[in-house]
Design an enzyme around this catalytic site. Sequence first.
Site, PDB file in Angstrom:
ATOM      1  N   ARG A  19      52.855  24.385  24.060  1.00  0.00           N
ATOM      2  CA  ARG A  19      52.889  25.126  25.400  1.00  0.00           C
ATOM      3  C   ARG A  19      54.200  24.606  26.001  1.00  0.00           C
ATOM      4  O   ARG A  19      54.712  25.491  26.777  1.00  0.00           O
ATOM      5  CB  ARG A  19      51.545  24.425  26.122  1.00  0.00           C
ATOM      6  CG  ARG A  19      51.580  24.988  27.598  1.00  0.00           C
ATOM      7  CD  ARG A  19      50.214  24.613  28.167  1.00  0.00           C
ATOM      8  NE  ARG A  19      50.334  23.256  28.686  1.00  0.00           N
ATOM      9  CZ  ARG A  19      49.091  22.555  29.045  1.00  0.00           C
ATOM     10  NH1 ARG A  19      47.948  23.121  29.198  1.00  0.00           N
ATOM     11  NH2 ARG A  19      49.317  21.353  29.415  1.00  0.00           N
ATOM     12  N   LYS A  73      54.019  25.787  32.637  1.00  0.00           N
ATOM     13  CA  LYS A  73      53.951  24.301  33.212  1.00  0.00           C
ATOM     14  C   LYS A  73      55.420  24.198  33.837  1.00  0.00           C
ATOM     15  O   LYS A  73      56.331  23.232  33.279  1.00  0.00           O
ATOM     16  CB  LYS A  73      53.430  23.580  32.387  1.00  0.00           C
ATOM     17  CG  LYS A  73      52.661  22.434  32.910  1.00  0.00           C
ATOM     18  CD  LYS A  73      51.751  21.570  32.080  1.00  0.00           C
ATOM     19  CE  LYS A  73      51.319  20.194  32.445  1.00  0.00           C
ATOM     20  NZ  LYS A  73      50.699  20.198  33.835  1.00  0.00           N
ATOM     21  N   GLU A 110      41.662  27.731  39.716  1.00  0.00           N
ATOM     22  CA  GLU A 110      41.761  26.314  39.095  1.00  0.00           C
ATOM     23  C   GLU A 110      41.802  25.288  40.333  1.00  0.00           C
ATOM     24  O   GLU A 110      41.932  25.844  41.552  1.00  0.00           O
ATOM     25  CB  GLU A 110      42.731  26.274  38.061  1.00  0.00           C
ATOM     26  CG  GLU A 110      44.221  26.364  38.546  1.00  0.00           C
ATOM     27  CD  GLU A 110      45.356  26.190  37.773  1.00  0.00           C
ATOM     28  OE1 GLU A 110      45.001  25.459  36.607  1.00  0.00           O
ATOM     29  OE2 GLU A 110      46.455  26.534  37.723  1.00  0.00           O
TER      30      GLU A 110
HETATM   31  N1  PXG Z   1      45.937  23.253  35.790  1.00  0.00           N
HETATM   32  C1  PXG Z   1      47.105  22.809  36.297  1.00  0.00           C
HETATM   33  C2  PXG Z   1      47.796  23.429  37.407  1.00  0.00           C
HETATM   34  C3  PXG Z   1      47.670  21.332  35.525  1.00  0.00           C
HETATM   35  O1  PXG Z   1      48.699  21.007  36.018  1.00  0.00           O
HETATM   36  C4  PXG Z   1      45.413  21.580  34.271  1.00  0.00           C
HETATM   37  C5  PXG Z   1      45.019  22.685  34.909  1.00  0.00           C
HETATM   38  C6  PXG Z   1      44.845  20.937  32.883  1.00  0.00           C
HETATM   39  O2  PXG Z   1      45.331  21.254  31.942  1.00  0.00           O
HETATM   40  P1  PXG Z   1      45.505  20.471  30.366  1.00  0.00           P
HETATM   41  O3  PXG Z   1      46.269  21.117  29.359  1.00  0.00           O
HETATM   42  O4  PXG Z   1      45.918  18.974  30.703  1.00  0.00           O
HETATM   43  O5  PXG Z   1      43.855  20.062  30.170  1.00  0.00           O
HETATM   44  C7  PXG Z   1      46.840  20.786  34.316  1.00  0.00           C
HETATM   45  C8  PXG Z   1      47.351  19.693  33.650  1.00  0.00           C
HETATM   46  C9  PXG Z   1      48.586  14.434  36.761  1.00  0.00           C
HETATM   47  C10 PXG Z   1      48.467  15.427  35.493  1.00  0.00           C
HETATM   48  O6  PXG Z   1      49.350  13.768  36.686  1.00  0.00           O
HETATM   49  C11 PXG Z   1      48.030  16.720  35.594  1.00  0.00           C
HETATM   50  C12 PXG Z   1      47.886  17.530  34.516  1.00  0.00           C
HETATM   51  C13 PXG Z   1      47.842  16.899  33.306  1.00  0.00           C
HETATM   52  C14 PXG Z   1      47.911  15.614  33.223  1.00  0.00           C
HETATM   53  C15 PXG Z   1      48.411  14.577  34.235  1.00  0.00           C
HETATM   54  O7  PXG Z   1      48.016  14.696  37.598  1.00  0.00           O
HETATM   55  N2  PXG Z   1      47.631  18.703  34.868  1.00  0.00           N
END
Ligand code: PXG
Length: 288
Positions: free
Chosen positions: A50, A149, A182
């Site tokens: 990703r 991201k 989301e």
């Molecule tokens: N939406 C957004 C906008 C994200 O940033 C997710 C969904 C979930 O994706 P994953 O691939 O992690 O299942 C994310 C991911 C934090 C933190 O420090 C945020 C994420 C992942 C890890 C830590 O707040 N966001």
Amino acid sequence: MKIYIDGKFLDEKNAKVSVFDHGLLYGDGVFEGIRAYNGRVFKLKEHVERLYYSAKAILLTIPITPEAMTQAVLATCRKNNLTNGYIRLVVTRGPGTLGLNPNRCTKPCVIVIADKIQLYPQEMYERGMDIVTVPTTRNLHSALNPAIKSLNYLNNILAKIEANNAGVEEAIMLNAEGFVAECTGDNIFIVKGKNMFTPPLSAGALYGITRGVVIELAKEMGLTVSEPNLTRYDMFNAEECFLTGTGAELIPVVKIDGRVIGTGQPGAATRSLIERYHALTKVSGEPI
Ligand code: PXG
């Protein structure tokens, strides 16, 4: 703590980037948030993949191969004796001039930080979360695609501030059409009978890795999973609701905009998915 920057391990106090780095000046760069459990990095291949997709979308050529990136993550974990924790991978556009044009940036900067993770309070996992819909809508695909991201997280940060102002930890973000996209750092799911729903990625969400894992686990449990456009009405009238993310894992939601969801307690499907997710993280992943 030892931080990886461009192939070197530096002490935390020396781990610095230039004030001319466009990652800082313009949020020009990409990142990943990854978890390690039990001496293994969970879904490392998917996260590295990703990262390169995000980079491709912003025409950023990462100076090392995906294989070298994978090794850099594992080496940083080893250097820090990390067996359980959080890994932040960052690739910035690199140092350039004060103009926003990235063509003056010499070389992208690759950073790996292996640290502890700050979770939501344990009580929230047991009792469930109260969340609200916020006014800030998710970025348009045609402007800054939410699948990227990128280091430009102001869209999500504004929504997080609005959630905090409302006295809660998380926010539902709608897209410009008013469909659920989301949350600020998590994907969202609802359950109704034997059906599980989550917004389609085209509604404006990150292609969540936890989201993908949970869809597979739900199918194994005999749930029918689909991805229709969802409205706030659908959320209010769900039997269960939960969020997924690498940081949050799975967290139940029991109230949305003042409406109690289902019984007001984490539902049976949610609890079962949490158990299955934890079981999987214990045994799967790239050994450190
Ligand atoms: N939406 C957004 C906008 C994200 O940033 C997710 C969904 C979930 O994706 P994953 O691939 O992690 O299942 C994310 C991911 C934090 C933190 O420090 C945020 C994420 C992942 C890890 C830590 O707040 N966001």
